[in-house]
Design a protein around this motif. Structure first.
Motif, PDB file in Angstrom:
ATOM      1  N   ALA A 295       0.626  -0.786  -0.217  1.00 13.45           N
ATOM      2  CA  ALA A 295      -0.136  -0.163  -0.147  1.00 13.45           C
ATOM      3  C   ALA A 295       1.064   1.309   0.498  1.00 13.45           C
ATOM      4  O   ALA A 295       0.425   2.253  -0.550  1.00 13.45           O
ATOM      5  N   MET A 296       2.029   1.581   0.485  1.00 14.51           N
ATOM      6  CA  MET A 296       2.774   2.094   0.445  1.00 14.51           C
ATOM      7  C   MET A 296       3.736   2.829  -0.907  1.00 14.51           C
ATOM      8  O   MET A 296       3.643   4.039  -1.309  1.00 14.51           O
ATOM      9  N   TRP A 297       3.616   1.644  -1.250  1.00  9.65           N
ATOM     10  CA  TRP A 297       4.590   1.733  -2.587  1.00  9.65           C
ATOM     11  C   TRP A 297       3.763   1.792  -3.519  1.00  9.65           C
ATOM     12  O   TRP A 297       4.084   2.586  -4.510  1.00  9.65           O
ATOM     13  N   GLN A 298       2.783   2.287  -3.233  1.00 16.06           N
ATOM     14  CA  GLN A 298       1.176   2.261  -4.865  1.00 16.06           C
ATOM     15  C   GLN A 298       0.735   3.525  -4.570  1.00 16.06           C
ATOM     16  O   GLN A 298      -0.044   4.343  -4.989  1.00 16.06           O
ATOM     17  N   GLU A 299       1.658   4.177  -2.689  1.00 14.87           N
ATOM     18  CA  GLU A 299       0.371   5.675  -2.976  1.00 14.87           C
ATOM     19  C   GLU A 299       1.240   6.651  -4.365  1.00 14.87           C
ATOM     20  O   GLU A 299       2.243   6.573  -4.073  1.00 14.87           O
ATOM     21  N   LEU A 300       0.452   7.592  -3.959  1.00 15.19           N
ATOM     22  CA  LEU A 300       1.124   8.753  -5.046  1.00 15.19           C
ATOM     23  C   LEU A 300       2.080   9.655  -4.815  1.00 15.19           C
ATOM     24  O   LEU A 300       1.621   9.656  -3.031  1.00 15.19           O
ATOM     25  N   PRO A 301       2.768  10.209  -5.205  1.00 16.03           N
ATOM     26  CA  PRO A 301       4.156  11.336  -3.894  1.00 16.03           C
ATOM     27  C   PRO A 301       3.350  12.244  -3.777  1.00 16.03           C
ATOM     28  O   PRO A 301       2.091  12.632  -4.619  1.00 16.03           O
ATOM     29  N   PRO A 302       2.669  13.079  -2.712  1.00 15.25           N
ATOM     30  CA  PRO A 302       2.272  14.281  -2.014  1.00 15.25           C
ATOM     31  C   PRO A 302       2.868  15.014  -3.023  1.00 15.25           C
ATOM     32  O   PRO A 302       3.901  15.185  -3.191  1.00 15.25           O
ATOM     33  N   LEU A 303       2.056  16.460  -2.239  1.00 13.18           N
ATOM     34  CA  LEU A 303       2.891  17.217  -2.812  1.00 13.18           C
ATOM     35  C   LEU A 303       4.306  17.610  -2.333  1.00 13.18           C
ATOM     36  O   LEU A 303       5.235  18.842  -3.167  1.00 13.18           O
ATOM     37  N   PHE A 304       4.679  16.851  -0.853  1.00 14.92           N
ATOM     38  CA  PHE A 304       5.583  17.928  -0.338  1.00 14.92           C
ATOM     39  C   PHE A 304       6.972  17.521  -0.675  1.00 14.92           C
ATOM     40  O   PHE A 304       8.325  17.551  -1.164  1.00 14.92           O
ATOM     41  N   ALA A 305       6.276  16.209  -1.336  1.00 11.64           N
ATOM     42  CA  ALA A 305       7.647  15.795  -2.469  1.00 11.64           C
ATOM     43  C   ALA A 305       8.072  16.140  -3.320  1.00 11.64           C
ATOM     44  O   ALA A 305       9.673  15.851  -3.607  1.00 11.64           O
TER      45      ALA A 305
END
Length: 347
Positions: A295-305
């Protein structure tokens, strides 16, 4: 490079002996919980119902079962942990109970036979409950579980290190010889602690529980590690990215740690048939360890990244997933030491 950034945030190793973990991070409590459930399995298999019922009611642990259906991580509910449980067993007095067996059933024709009817009476016998002996049996079962769990933790750590290595370096094409070796390595049978070719009865379930336990510990330690990381660039944008990454990871942990504690609902998963794409793990109330890392691997990068290149390398979900595995590999190494120290103190 990725490896350079990862090495820069690697925590320093101290020569001071590390104390064993306590609270929800104490694998000794999980070890005693599964030892109790394994012993209940043996008692049920031997049809020792009096000892089985007494043991389930001891210190209000009736929620623990003999089939492994109770899969929560925090099942040992004693303020003093496993030491208190064994101490209370040692100090509990021995006693005897009278067990009355039901009379055999007779057919209508047999009931008309006065000789058979006179013989068809229930028998009774005395059953001795020896809590101190049960305590010694639990210690033996715990040693068997420790023998099984150490290779499990070692395998998780090795697999995590391989995944981190693949993340840090470009992947290579697998040769036919390497594929052949990997095929047969996966089919090796690891002997358990109680026989030459088999493990304890709940071995398969224990593997999943141990993986969930070390993943929960790794999530908490990764948050602590991120809070102590200094960005490669001291710019305000990177400092803000780090703070936002810690908050994002804390929210992620708050969502998934209760699921890790509860464990997967395999019946509900089977009802889905073919799992839908995306975050199908969120359709379940419980989770396995692999569900969390995936699930963590599939997350889209948040704006802060997107604050900078360093922020993307350090705080994107892909990077955090790799760092979670790196932390979990270290946690597994430390839990092996905790297990061995716990079993040694039980002797």
């Amino acid at each position: 490079s990725r490896s350079a950034v990862t090495a820069a945030v690697e925590p320093s190793q101290s020569s001071t002996p590390r104390p064993q973990r306590t609270g929800k991070h104490a694998i000794s409590s999980l070890l005693m919980q599964r030892a109790i459930q394994t012993q209940l399995y043996y008692l049920a298999d031997m049809r020792d119902e009096p000892t089985y019922m007494w043991m389930r009611e001891f210190l209000n642990h009736g929620h623990l079962d003999d089939k492994g259906r109770f899969q929560e991580l925090d099942g040992l509910r004693c303020d003093g942990g496993w030491q208190y449980y064994l101490e209370q067993l040692e100090n509990a007095p021995s006693f005897s109970i009278t067990v009355q067996l039901a009379p055999p059933r007779l057919s209508a024709q047999q009931q008309r036979n006065p000789y058979l009817a006179a013989q068809a009476v229930g028998r009774s016998y005395e059953e001795n409950i020896l809590p101190s002996k049960i305590s010694q049996t639990l210690r033996t079962v715990a040693r068997s579980l420790e023998t099984e769990w150490v290779p499990v933790l070692f395998e998780i750590a090795e697999e995590d290190r391989k995944r981190v290595q693949l993340y840090n370096a470009p992947p290579q094409i697998q040769t036919a010889a390497a594929a052949y070796q990997a095929f047969w390595c996966e089919r090796q049978v690891v002997a358990g602690g109680e026989g030459d070719d088999q493990g304890t009865p709940l071995h398969a379930l224990n593997e999943r529980i141990v993986a969930r336990f070390c993943t929960r510990v790794a999530l908490d330690e990764l948050i602590d590690e991120l809070q102590g990381v200094s960005p490669a660039d001291d710019s305000a944008e990177d400092e803000e990215a780090k703070r936002a990454a810690v908050e994002w990871l804390r929210d992620f942990a708050n969502e998934w740690e209760p699921k890790l504690k509860r464990g997967p609902d395999d019946n509900k998963r089977r009802s889905f048939g073919v799992a839908p794409p995306g975050h199908w793990q969120r359709l379940c109330d419980g989770a396995d360890a692999d569900d969390v890392t995936e699930a963590m691997w599939q997350e889209l990068p948040p704006l802060f990244a997107y604050a900078s290149d360093d922020a993307m390398r350090l705080y994107s979900p892909e990077a955090l997933a790799a760092r979670l595995r790196r932390v979990r590999a270290r946690v597994c190494d430390e839990l092996i030491g905790d297990l061995q120290a716990t079993v040694l103190s039980m002797s």
